[in-house]
Design a protein around this motif. Sequence first.
Motif, PDB file in Angstrom:
ATOM      1  N   PRO A   1       0.827  -1.203   0.000  1.00 35.93           N
ATOM      2  CA  PRO A   1       0.000   0.000   0.000  1.00 35.93           C
ATOM      3  C   PRO A   1       0.862   1.254   0.000  1.00 35.93           C
ATOM      4  CG  PRO A   1       0.099  -0.940   2.201  1.00 35.93           C
ATOM      5  CD  PRO A   1       0.828  -1.909   1.291  1.00 35.93           C
ATOM      6  N   THR A   2       0.447   2.252  -0.767  1.00 36.61           N
ATOM      7  CA  THR A   2       1.223   3.494  -0.843  1.00 36.61           C
ATOM      8  C   THR A   2       0.296   4.713  -0.830  1.00 36.61           C
ATOM      9  OG1 THR A   2       1.320   3.187  -3.242  1.00 36.61           O
ATOM     10  CG2 THR A   2       3.265   2.534  -1.985  1.00 36.61           C
TER      11      THR A   2
ATOM     12  N   SER B   1       4.727  -5.426   2.095  1.00 37.34           N
ATOM     13  CA  SER B   1       5.587  -4.245   2.205  1.00 37.34           C
ATOM     14  C   SER B   1       4.793  -3.121   2.834  1.00 37.34           C
ATOM     15  CB  SER B   1       6.090  -3.822   0.824  1.00 37.34           C
ATOM     16  OG  SER B   1       6.726  -2.552   0.893  1.00 37.34           O
ATOM     17  N   VAL B   2       5.351  -2.447   3.799  1.00 41.65           N
ATOM     18  CA  VAL B   2       4.627  -1.390   4.498  1.00 41.65           C
ATOM     19  C   VAL B   2       4.560  -0.096   3.699  1.00 41.65           C
ATOM     20  CG1 VAL B   2       5.163  -2.379   6.758  1.00 41.65           C
ATOM     21  CG2 VAL B   2       6.689  -0.619   5.770  1.00 41.65           C
ATOM     22  N   GLY B   3       5.218  -0.054   2.530  1.00 39.91           N
ATOM     23  CA  GLY B   3       5.156   1.139   1.699  1.00 39.91           C
ATOM     24  C   GLY B   3       6.454   1.382   0.974  1.00 39.91           C
ATOM     25  N   CYS B   4       6.571   2.588   0.467  1.00 36.82           N
ATOM     26  CA  CYS B   4       7.808   2.972  -0.216  1.00 36.82           C
ATOM     27  C   CYS B   4       8.126   4.432   0.073  1.00 36.82           C
ATOM     28  CB  CYS B   4       7.695   2.737  -1.722  1.00 36.82           C
ATOM     29  SG  CYS B   4       6.578   3.854  -2.557  1.00 36.82           S
ATOM     30  N   GLU B   5       9.337   4.804  -0.124  1.00 42.76           N
ATOM     31  CA  GLU B   5       9.873   6.141   0.143  1.00 42.76           C
ATOM     32  C   GLU B   5       8.967   7.053   0.958  1.00 42.76           C
ATOM     33  OE1 GLU B   5       9.613   4.959  -2.999  1.00 42.76           O
ATOM     34  OE2 GLU B   5      11.533   5.158  -4.056  1.00 42.76           O
TER      35      GLU B   5
ATOM     36  N   GLY C   1       8.466  -6.323   4.414  1.00 43.25           N
ATOM     37  CA  GLY C   1       9.445  -5.561   3.656  1.00 43.25           C
ATOM     38  C   GLY C   1       9.086  -4.099   3.566  1.00 43.25           C
ATOM     39  N   TYR C   2       9.908  -3.381   2.856  1.00 39.89           N
ATOM     40  CA  TYR C   2       9.740  -1.947   2.609  1.00 39.89           C
ATOM     41  C   TYR C   2      10.516  -1.640   1.339  1.00 39.89           C
ATOM     42  CZ  TYR C   2      10.558   3.126   3.268  1.00 39.89           C
ATOM     43  OH  TYR C   2      10.644   4.484   3.102  1.00 39.89           O
TER      44      TYR C   2
END
Length: 384
Positions: free
Chosen positions: A118-119, A152-156, A211-212
């Motif tokens: 999710p982002t 994945s908990v998100g990105c940047e 992950g991330y």
Amino acid sequence: MQKTENTKSAGSAGGISRAQFLAGTASAGLAAALLPSGPARAAEGRRHGLGHRGVVYTVGAGETPATGFTTARMRKDIRAIRDDLHADTVDVTGDGVERLTATAAEAAERGLHVWLQPTLGDVPEQDILEHLAETGRFAERLRRQGASVDFSVGCEFWLFVPGIVPGDTVLERVRNLLDGKVDPVRMQRRLDRFTAKAAAAGRSVFRGRLGYAAAQDDRVDWRLFDIVGIDYYSYFPHRADYVRELRRHLRWGKPLAITEFGTCAYVGAPETGGMGWNVVDHDKHPEEIKGDLVRSERTQAAYLMQLLDVFSSLDLYAAMAFEFVTLDAPHRPGDPRHDLDLASYAVTKTIEDRPHDPASRRHWEPKEAFHALARRYAREARRG
């Protein structure tokens, strides 16, 4: 680099998309049970070749009905990712819990490994954490049902989460970064704080591998995660330079996933080091391509194959090409000045039934990069 539909929408309003910015900043500057962190997991990296071969699939509301998410389109695309692209993994990213979970469920049902990410951005921090947790609960249900899924908990986060970098929107934060209006020490402290919160939220709902996705130059405490995720957009003339750069991400003794990699389809795009998107004059109506670019799908395909050779040689956990389709950057054959696909990293080209009509229905056709990936992924699948 370029991921979520919600940020694309924010970017388009000011002349720059999520896909566009992340490429530039990156250059400048995952299953069964939860495994323990640390060196005990390093043995996983000794698998021969690339562990998971995939593509990024972005979900989002879209700016128009022609570019918005539909269940029918998504299901058709997921089938194509499995049957035509021969990928074994799909990175489901974007915002909207219903869109994310519907797409992840479809991919899992088709037997694909799912990297669910999710982002959500440009909303209060608590909203982002709640969106993350709700998506993670669904990922856990999929995992318990036997699906192969990493979360994945998100990105940047420095880009998506207000308060880390000054600015109320993605565009404002981008401009402040580019203008040097950022205290790097304060930014890192805030980034570390939110990353720890996100990791805790992810752990509280998901018992698989966490992950991330970080930009390749980000400083991240990877002890918080089971998988190191990197959005990778470097260009080097020699393969050894890629290997040297990527090896530093292996020092944590954890699986390394390349959560994005790719380039655009014109001569010289890979050499821009991730700034290949910066070829559109958004002040023109309709938007125009700047300069006299030479379209070259072969250039895009060759770059992807070069990087996959490197990733495979390092026995990386996963690599997901960015991205499957970019509906808001249509290809206009015979009209190079308005061929917005030149600024797209997608391995497919979006075709409008009626060019320049925002309401026109759109479909995609494969680029050379799609065919090259399909051959490579099919060959790797036969090898087991």
